[in-house]
Design a protein around this motif. Structure first.
Motif, PDB file in Angstrom:
ATOM      1  N   ARG A  58      -5.342 -38.669  -8.447  1.00 33.59           N
ATOM      2  CA  ARG A  58      -4.270 -38.752  -7.448  1.00 33.59           C
ATOM      3  C   ARG A  58      -3.431 -39.991  -7.730  1.00 33.59           C
ATOM      4  N   VAL A  59      -2.134 -39.811  -7.672  1.00 30.43           N
ATOM      5  CA  VAL A  59      -1.191 -40.895  -7.932  1.00 30.43           C
ATOM      6  C   VAL A  59      -0.376 -41.113  -6.666  1.00 30.43           C
ATOM      7  N   THR A  60      -0.366 -42.347  -6.182  1.00 35.61           N
ATOM      8  CA  THR A  60       0.371 -42.690  -4.974  1.00 35.61           C
ATOM      9  C   THR A  60       1.472 -43.684  -5.312  1.00 35.61           C
ATOM     10  N   ASP A  61       2.649 -43.444  -4.753  1.00 36.67           N
ATOM     11  CA  ASP A  61       3.784 -44.354  -4.917  1.00 36.67           C
ATOM     12  C   ASP A  61       4.423 -44.573  -3.548  1.00 36.67           C
ATOM     13  N   GLU A  62       4.295 -45.794  -3.043  1.00 37.07           N
ATOM     14  CA  GLU A  62       4.843 -46.110  -1.716  1.00 37.07           C
ATOM     15  C   GLU A  62       6.341 -46.387  -1.750  1.00 37.07           C
ATOM     16  N   SER A  63       6.897 -46.576  -2.940  1.00 37.34           N
ATOM     17  CA  SER A  63       8.346 -46.809  -3.045  1.00 37.34           C
ATOM     18  C   SER A  63       8.923 -45.865  -4.091  1.00 37.34           C
TER      19      SER A  63
ATOM     20  N   ALA B  69       9.959 -38.271   1.865  1.00 36.88           N
ATOM     21  CA  ALA B  69      11.170 -37.611   2.369  1.00 36.88           C
ATOM     22  C   ALA B  69      10.880 -36.701   3.550  1.00 36.88           C
ATOM     23  N   THR B  70       9.642 -36.190   3.631  1.00 31.06           N
ATOM     24  CA  THR B  70       9.289 -35.297   4.737  1.00 31.06           C
ATOM     25  C   THR B  70       8.391 -35.976   5.768  1.00 31.06           C
ATOM     26  N   GLY B  71       8.326 -37.302   5.726  1.00 35.31           N
ATOM     27  CA  GLY B  71       7.653 -38.042   6.787  1.00 35.31           C
ATOM     28  C   GLY B  71       6.370 -38.759   6.432  1.00 35.31           C
ATOM     29  N   ALA B  72       5.849 -38.616   5.226  1.00 38.41           N
ATOM     30  CA  ALA B  72       4.619 -39.328   4.846  1.00 38.41           C
ATOM     31  C   ALA B  72       4.926 -40.798   4.571  1.00 38.41           C
ATOM     32  N   ASP B  73       3.899 -41.614   4.585  1.00 37.14           N
ATOM     33  CA  ASP B  73       4.060 -43.036   4.300  1.00 37.14           C
ATOM     34  C   ASP B  73       4.278 -43.323   2.820  1.00 37.14           C
ATOM     35  N   SER B  74       3.874 -42.378   1.971  1.00 35.24           N
ATOM     36  CA  SER B  74       4.020 -42.554   0.526  1.00 35.24           C
ATOM     37  C   SER B  74       4.141 -41.180  -0.120  1.00 35.24           C
ATOM     38  N   CYS B  75       4.544 -41.178  -1.368  1.00 38.45           N
ATOM     39  CA  CYS B  75       4.530 -39.948  -2.147  1.00 38.45           C
ATOM     40  C   CYS B  75       3.218 -39.916  -2.912  1.00 38.45           C
ATOM     41  N   GLU B  76       2.598 -38.737  -2.939  1.00 37.98           N
ATOM     42  CA  GLU B  76       1.309 -38.602  -3.609  1.00 37.98           C
ATOM     43  C   GLU B  76       1.292 -37.318  -4.420  1.00 37.98           C
ATOM     44  N   TRP B  77       0.846 -37.460  -5.676  1.00 37.23           N
ATOM     45  CA  TRP B  77       0.729 -36.320  -6.572  1.00 37.23           C
ATOM     46  C   TRP B  77      -0.738 -36.110  -6.925  1.00 37.23           C
ATOM     47  N   ASN B  78      -1.120 -34.856  -7.076  1.00 33.23           N
ATOM     48  CA  ASN B  78      -2.474 -34.502  -7.495  1.00 33.23           C
ATOM     49  C   ASN B  78      -2.380 -33.923  -8.893  1.00 33.23           C
TER      50      ASN B  78
END
Length: 157
Positions: free
Chosen positions: A94-99, A144-153
């Motif tokens: 899982r990859v998370t990007d807060e910005s 963009a849809t309301g999460a605190d960060s973008c996350e990819w699996n």
């Protein structure tokens, strides 16, 4: 108003997303089309950047995938992802990007399940394929849809 990084990229990308949304009737199809676009872009990125020179010829472990993701972020965005997690998802990374650069200052309501940044899923899939890794990549959460960060699996196959 916050400073937007790379307004040309964001303007072009928002145009692509608007076009995809206008041509599709459902969110799953829009997500798939954005991933397809990302795969095409990923091929060009592989051929025109130093990602190939900065990575191993063959990626065989989740640790190798993690390192590749960090190199991709460094080359494309000049930063590290917020988190690369191999512990909480068996067989996945899982990859998370807060910005996230793709959805800066984008706020969509009523679009649950839409991966505004799905193009990056396609880019990752394409670059992994060039390195011999079969994987399905999809966006699980999006700012963009309301999460605190973008996350990819990244689901390794």
């Amino acid at each position: 108003m916050p400073k937007i990084e790379n307004p040309l990229l964001l303007s072009l990308y928002s145009k692509v997303v608007d076009q995809v949304l206008s041509e599709t009737n459902n969110i799953d199809e829009a997500n798939r089309r954005l991933r397809d676009i990302g795969r095409e872009v990923g091929s060009q990125i592989y051929l025109t950047t130093d990602i190939v020179d900065r990575t191993k010829d063959t990626i065989t472990t989740r640790e190798d995938v993690s390192k590749l993701v960090e190199i991709i972020f460094r080359v494309l965005y000049d930063k590290k992802p917020t988190l690369v997690d191999m512990e909480t998802a068996r067989g996945s990374v899982r990859v998370t990007d807060e910005s996230c650069i793709w959805c800066q200052d984008v706020h969509l309501e009523g679009m649950a399940g839409f991966g505004y940044c799905e193009v990056f899923s396609g880019i990752l899939e394409s670059l992994l394929a060039f390195k011999g890794v079969e994987a399905k990549v999809f966006q699980e959460m999006c700012r963009a849809t309301g999460a605190d960060s973008c996350e990819w699996n990244i689901r390794l196959q």
